[in-house]
Structures are given as C-alpha cells and as structure tokens.
Design a protein around this motif. Structure first.
Motif, mmCIF file in Angstrom:
data_model
loop_
_atom_site.group_PDB
_atom_site.id
_atom_site.type_symbol
_atom_site.label_atom_id
_atom_site.label_comp_id
_atom_site.label_asym_id
_atom_site.label_seq_id
_atom_site.Cartn_x
_atom_site.Cartn_y
_atom_site.Cartn_z
ATOM 1 N N SER A 3 16.668 -0.220 -8.296
ATOM 2 C CA SER A 3 17.621 -1.312 -8.472
ATOM 3 C C SER A 3 19.097 -0.901 -7.493
ATOM 4 O O SER A 3 19.270 0.220 -7.495
ATOM 5 C CB SER A 3 18.092 -1.399 -9.851
ATOM 6 O OG SER A 3 18.754 -0.260 -10.480
ATOM 7 N N ASP A 5 22.879 -0.979 -7.234
ATOM 8 C CA ASP A 5 24.084 -0.841 -8.206
ATOM 9 C C ASP A 5 25.081 -1.988 -7.872
ATOM 10 O O ASP A 5 25.050 -2.321 -6.600
ATOM 11 C CB ASP A 5 24.835 0.335 -8.465
ATOM 12 C CG ASP A 5 25.364 1.037 -7.125
ATOM 13 O OD1 ASP A 5 25.389 0.369 -6.041
ATOM 14 O OD2 ASP A 5 25.590 2.305 -7.393
ATOM 15 N N SER A 6 26.389 -2.147 -8.367
ATOM 16 C CA SER A 6 26.995 -3.232 -8.032
ATOM 17 C C SER A 6 27.999 -2.782 -6.656
ATOM 18 O O SER A 6 28.488 -3.749 -5.827
ATOM 19 C CB SER A 6 28.130 -3.695 -9.132
ATOM 20 O OG SER A 6 28.722 -2.558 -9.700
ATOM 21 N N THR A 7 28.287 -1.267 -6.653
ATOM 22 C CA THR A 7 29.057 -0.951 -5.409
ATOM 23 C C THR A 7 28.198 -0.911 -4.270
ATOM 24 O O THR A 7 28.726 -1.646 -3.048
ATOM 25 C CB THR A 7 29.531 0.617 -5.807
ATOM 26 O OG1 THR A 7 30.068 0.549 -6.965
ATOM 27 C CG2 THR A 7 30.122 0.975 -4.584
#
Length: 147
Positions: A3, A5-7
């Motif tokens: 997955s 990550d948002s960064t």
C-alpha cells in the motif's frame, strides 16, 4: 502489492502536476514563440510544428502511465538543446529570454519525470523493480537479436 502511504501519494501527485504543467508550458511557449512573440520569420513560422511531438505524451501523463514518464524524460533533451542553442545564438533579447524559459521548463520536466518514476518504483517494492528490470532486459535482448 504494497500500500502507498499518504506522503508517497502526495509526492507522486506533485511530480505528476509538475510534469503536466511543465509540458503544457513548453507547448504554449513553443506556439507563442514561433507564431507571435519572436518567430524566425515575420508573421509566424512553420517552426511552430516543433510542439507536435510534445502533444503525444500529454495523454500518457494525464493517465499516469509510467512508460510515458520514462520516454518523455529522454525526449525533453531535444528541446533543452534547442533552448540552449537559441539562448546563446545572439538572436533578439526576447528570443533569448524565451529560449531561457524553454530551457528552464525542460529542466523542470526532466526532474519531475525522473522523480515520479523513482518514487513510484520505490513505492512498488523490490519485486516490482526486479520485474521491471527483467522486462527491460528481455526487451533489449529481443531488440539486439533482430537484424
């Protein structure tokens, strides 16, 4: 598939926006330069057709295709070279400034494409990178085997 990550997602989105903006900027600059601002001939120049190859990768960037980022990072060096040559060729001051702008946009586009590919490959994990390298090696072997 790991997955993201948002960064990482925000970095991918930023490099994508920067690449698209730089590419659109190159297209607009090329057209304006050769048709109105400082054409090689009075009244506009057929040299404006140089932007046609730049329109091809636009769809790939908008669809976020990794392959497009890769080959565009090579294509952009042709426009970089033109910008450097025209910036140092002693044309009008406006043409020199436009050439400098083209050179800057090319550098931004290259950096955006290179970072985009690097970030996405890193996020994909080592298995994806190994598969990508294997596919590239296989394509090179096929190309070398053909006369």
């Amino acid at each position: 598939m790991p997955s993201i990550d948002s960064t990482t997602a925000s970095r991918v989105a930023f490099t994508r926006r920067l690449a698209v903006a730089s590419l659109v900027g190159l297209i607009v600059l090329g057209l304006a330069w050769e048709l109105w601002l400082a054409p090689l001939r009075e009244g506009g120049s057929w040299w404006a057709l140089k932007v046609l190859p730049l329109t091809l990768p636009l769809a790939g960037l908008l669809k976020n295709r990794m392959y497009t980022y890769r080959w565009l990072s090579l294509l952009v060096w042709l426009y970089f070279t033109e910008g450097v040559v025209r910036a140092t060729s002693g044309e009008s001051a406006l043409s020199t400034a436009l050439a400098a702008g083209q050179t800057l946009l090319c550098l931004l586009l290259f950096v955006a494409c290179a970072l985009h590919v690097r970030i996405r490959l890193r996020a994909a994990g080592p298995e994806a990178v190994a598969a990508d390298v294997a596919a590239a090696n296989e394509a090179a072997e096929r190309a070398a085997g053909q006369p």
